[in-house]
Scaffold this motif. Structure first.
Motif, mmCIF file in Angstrom:
data_model
loop_
_atom_site.group_PDB
_atom_site.id
_atom_site.type_symbol
_atom_site.label_atom_id
_atom_site.label_comp_id
_atom_site.label_asym_id
_atom_site.label_seq_id
_atom_site.Cartn_x
_atom_site.Cartn_y
_atom_site.Cartn_z
ATOM 1 N N UNK A 69 5.691 9.800 -6.851
ATOM 2 C CA UNK A 69 7.129 9.830 -7.995
ATOM 3 C C UNK A 69 6.398 10.093 -8.784
ATOM 4 N N UNK A 70 5.753 9.281 -9.455
ATOM 5 C CA UNK A 70 5.798 9.443 -11.089
ATOM 6 C C UNK A 70 5.102 10.574 -11.443
ATOM 7 N N UNK A 101 6.346 6.606 -15.847
ATOM 8 C CA UNK A 101 7.207 7.686 -15.196
ATOM 9 C C UNK A 101 8.428 7.239 -14.591
ATOM 10 N N UNK A 102 8.752 6.579 -13.303
ATOM 11 C CA UNK A 102 8.891 6.168 -12.153
ATOM 12 C C UNK A 102 10.431 6.119 -13.214
ATOM 13 N N UNK A 160 12.858 4.112 -0.054
ATOM 14 C CA UNK A 160 12.126 3.730 -0.990
ATOM 15 C C UNK A 160 11.768 3.786 -2.394
ATOM 16 N N UNK A 161 12.548 4.576 -3.117
ATOM 17 C CA UNK A 161 12.442 5.374 -4.369
ATOM 18 C C UNK A 161 13.353 4.406 -4.739
ATOM 19 N N UNK A 205 0.977 -1.304 -0.153
ATOM 20 C CA UNK A 205 0.261 0.290 0.198
ATOM 21 C C UNK A 205 0.954 1.239 -0.114
ATOM 22 N N UNK A 206 1.836 1.646 0.743
ATOM 23 C CA UNK A 206 3.099 2.550 0.687
ATOM 24 C C UNK A 206 3.818 2.257 -0.268
ATOM 25 N N UNK A 207 3.982 1.677 -1.507
ATOM 26 C CA UNK A 207 4.692 1.828 -2.554
ATOM 27 C C UNK A 207 3.920 2.525 -3.622
ATOM 28 N N UNK A 208 2.426 1.272 -4.155
ATOM 29 C CA UNK A 208 1.622 2.158 -3.909
ATOM 30 C C UNK A 208 1.180 2.941 -4.114
ATOM 31 N N UNK A 209 1.170 3.993 -3.164
ATOM 32 C CA UNK A 209 1.029 5.464 -2.654
ATOM 33 C C UNK A 209 2.473 6.054 -3.289
#
Length: 225
Positions: free
Chosen positions: A39-40, A122-123, A73-74, A30-34
């Protein structure tokens, strides 16, 4: 910090699902989805951990507890999205198909993934490549895997053709690099235009790569049918 993060997660309904705490693995996704979305859309430098935490519905200390620094995280986002893109392409290619149909299926899956996951795209193809060597190296590793996969398809095509003088390893490697580079550029254009479908993009590249520019100008076309 761990105690504060856990307390923040327990301190409301956001940290619960149906009265139970959400499993760590689910919470991390969930955090990574956010994070991918932030970032994107905002860019790596403009994105903040506060924004990511708010979008994920958690406290910022919890993001740091689970996923550590912004840089880590990135990097985790790059790796996850790269693996997802590779998996989508590999799933689409059925070994029993002819070489051209395999390439068609792989290209269609590639363009579909880029269009359906614009923040991930985009990321991978904007943010990661423009914010330092560690991030760029992660994307380069993914690209190398795609190039190797395409090279296998091209080798199969050469065997199918039964040519007395099939291209050598260096030629195959160069063709695979050119094809992947063209696919990346075309995917960026497709996403920006918003009017071209994944199948149309795949057909454009199949015609260019499989039929050849000379015959394409003469009106010849490749068709999956």
């Amino acid at each position: 910090m761990a105690g504060g993060a856990s307390g923040g997660a327990r301190g409301g309904t956001r940290g619960r699902t149906g009265g139970r705490r959400m499993p760590r693995a689910v919470r991390e996704q969930q955090m990574m989805d956010a994070a991918v979305r932030t970032f994107g859309q905002r860019g790596y430098r403009a994105a903040s951990m506060d924004e990511i935490a708010e979008l994920a519905g958690v406290s910022k200390p919890l993001v740091y507890l689970y996923l550590h620094s912004k840089e880590e995280l990135f990097t985790a986002c790059i790796r996850r999205e790269a693996q997802a893109l590779l998996a989508a392409v590999e799933r689409a290619v059925e070994p029993g198909l002819s070489a051209d149909r395999q390439l068609w299926a792989g290209l269609t899956a590639f363009f579909a993934y880029a269009a359906e996951h614009p923040d991930a795209w985009s990321v991978l193809h904007r943010q990661a490549r423009s914010h330092g060597e560690p991030f760029a190296l992660e994307v380069a590793a993914m690209r190398d895997e795609i190039v190797a996969f395409v090279a296998v398809l091209l080798e199969a095509a050469a065997r199918e053709a039964g040519s007395p003088g099939p291209p050598g390893e260096r030629d195959i490697a160069g063709l695979a690099q050119a094809l992947v580079g063209a696919a990346e550029s075309l995917a960026a254009w497709v996403n920006e235009s918003g009017t071209v479908s994944a199948k149309e993009a795949a057909a454009t590249l199949m015609n260019f790569a499989w039929v050849g520019l000379g015959d394409l100008i003469k009106g010849e076309r490749w068709s999956p049918h």
